[in-house]
Design a protein around this motif. Structure first.
Motif, PDB file in Angstrom:
ATOM      1  N   UNK A   1     -41.240 -15.325   3.308  1.00 22.64           N
ATOM      2  CA  UNK A   1     -40.086 -14.521   2.951  1.00 22.64           C
ATOM      3  C   UNK A   1     -40.331 -13.047   3.233  1.00 22.64           C
ATOM      4  N   UNK A   2     -39.232 -12.349   3.475  1.00 28.22           N
ATOM      5  CA  UNK A   2     -39.301 -10.924   3.766  1.00 28.22           C
ATOM      6  C   UNK A   2     -38.176 -10.233   3.007  1.00 28.22           C
ATOM      7  N   UNK A   3     -38.501  -9.169   2.307  1.00 33.33           N
ATOM      8  CA  UNK A   3     -37.470  -8.387   1.625  1.00 33.33           C
ATOM      9  C   UNK A   3     -37.470  -6.980   2.202  1.00 33.33           C
ATOM     10  N   UNK A   4     -36.315  -6.359   2.168  1.00 31.33           N
ATOM     11  CA  UNK A   4     -36.194  -5.003   2.690  1.00 31.33           C
ATOM     12  C   UNK A   4     -35.251  -4.207   1.801  1.00 31.33           C
ATOM     13  N   UNK A   5     -35.185  -2.885   2.034  1.00 30.17           N
ATOM     14  CA  UNK A   5     -34.506  -2.039   1.046  1.00 30.17           C
ATOM     15  C   UNK A   5     -33.211  -1.396   1.525  1.00 30.17           C
TER      16      UNK A   5
ATOM     17  N   UNK B   1     -42.482   0.896   1.718  1.00 36.50           N
ATOM     18  CA  UNK B   1     -42.387   0.020   2.860  1.00 36.50           C
ATOM     19  C   UNK B   1     -41.067  -0.736   2.834  1.00 36.50           C
ATOM     20  N   UNK B   2     -40.431  -0.802   4.007  1.00 40.03           N
ATOM     21  CA  UNK B   2     -39.150  -1.481   4.109  1.00 40.03           C
ATOM     22  C   UNK B   2     -39.317  -2.989   4.054  1.00 40.03           C
ATOM     23  N   UNK B   3     -40.112  -3.518   4.970  1.00 37.17           N
ATOM     24  CA  UNK B   3     -40.282  -4.960   5.028  1.00 37.17           C
ATOM     25  C   UNK B   3     -41.498  -5.382   4.236  1.00 37.17           C
ATOM     26  N   UNK B   4     -41.301  -6.304   3.305  1.00 33.22           N
ATOM     27  CA  UNK B   4     -42.425  -6.801   2.523  1.00 33.22           C
ATOM     28  C   UNK B   4     -42.400  -8.311   2.543  1.00 33.22           C
TER      29      UNK B   4
ATOM     30  N   UNK C   1     -32.807  -9.943   2.216  1.00 40.50           N
ATOM     31  CA  UNK C   1     -33.976 -10.792   2.377  1.00 40.50           C
ATOM     32  C   UNK C   1     -33.800 -11.736   3.559  1.00 40.50           C
ATOM     33  N   UNK C   2     -34.935 -12.195   4.055  1.00 37.47           N
ATOM     34  CA  UNK C   2     -34.955 -13.128   5.173  1.00 37.47           C
ATOM     35  C   UNK C   2     -36.077 -14.136   4.929  1.00 37.47           C
ATOM     36  N   UNK C   3     -35.937 -15.292   5.512  1.00 35.04           N
ATOM     37  CA  UNK C   3     -37.023 -16.263   5.431  1.00 35.04           C
ATOM     38  C   UNK C   3     -37.294 -16.853   6.805  1.00 35.04           C
ATOM     39  N   UNK C   4     -38.548 -17.164   7.030  1.00 32.94           N
ATOM     40  CA  UNK C   4     -38.991 -17.833   8.257  1.00 32.94           C
ATOM     41  C   UNK C   4     -39.567 -19.178   7.861  1.00 32.94           C
TER      42      UNK C   4
END
Lengths: 113, 112
Positions: B22-26, B2-5, B71-74
């Motif tokens: 938080x969201x991490x992707x590859x 999975x890309x977004x976790x 990574x991203x955060x909301x």
């Protein structure tokens, strides 16, 4: 107001039956999508269409079929070949192929009885 | 894979507190999107941040994107009971043709 209308909200399917989920949008979006959502999981792409009379398989297309005869409509048929169809189905649309957010319908919950 | 976790999988806070997801992707992305889903409903688009942007605001929402860390955060400030929902990140990859990957979501519960 512009948006996406999915119907029915709830659908029950008997073993061996084909059922069709409706999706209509009045947003003038070119691209339309069908996603499947299972509990605790992210959305998985079933089919998408970028233009009328054209569509492509997503990651889990087996057991499903679609048509795109009108820009506004993108119905999904769940065939008897789909062995585990119980799920929440979401239709979405957006401008173009990428770079824009999706507008989603309110979903159809399909249950096999 | 999975890309977004999203992280955490579930979050419970008191009304008025801030909530951070938080969201991490590859892989390399064109943009990252955040969505909200109330139980039994469709997803609602909250905000889209492009790969050349670092931060974006919308009302009580603040999204950051760090492409070096993928990574991203909301951040939801001054949360309300009505913010109770699941929040998903989604990424549009730059390669491999059309591909939007949705994460499994963070379930936020705001107690009144």
């Amino acid at each position: 107001d512009g948006g996406i209308t999915q119907s029915p909200k709830y659908l029950f399917r008997k073993e061996g039956q084909n059922v069709t989920l409706s999706c209509e949008q009045n947003l003038n979006h070119d691209a339309m999508y069908w996603y499947r959502q299972d509990p605790g999981q992210g959305l998985r792409l079933i089919y998408y269409s970028q233009i009328v009379n054209d569509f492509q398989k997503g990651d889990i297309a087996e057991g499903y079929s679609v048509s795109r005869e009108k820009k506004e409509s993108f119905p999904l048929t769940v065939t008897s070949a789909q062995k585990n169809p119980t799920a929440f189905y979401l239709c979405a649309s957006r401008w173009g192929q990428a770079g824009y957010g999706y507008t989603f319908g309110s979903g159809t919950r399909l249950t096999v009885v | 894979s999975q890309q977004g976790e999203e992280d955490p999988q579930a979050l419970s806070i008191q009304e008025g507190e801030n909530a951070t997801m938080n969201c991490s992707y590859k892989t390399s992305i064109n943009n990252l999107q955040w969505y909200r889903q109330n139980s039994g409903r469709g997803l609602v688009h909250l905000i889209l941040i492009r790969s050349n942007e670092r931060e974006k605001h919308s009302g009580r929402l603040r999204v950051t994107l760090d492409t070096s860390k993928k990574s991203s955060s909301l951040l939801i400030t001054a949360s309300r009971a009505a913010d109770t929902a699941s929040y998903f990140c989604a990424t549009d990859a730059t390669t491999g043709g059309f591909k939007t990957i949705f994460g499994a979501g963070t379930r936020l519960f705001v107690k009144a």
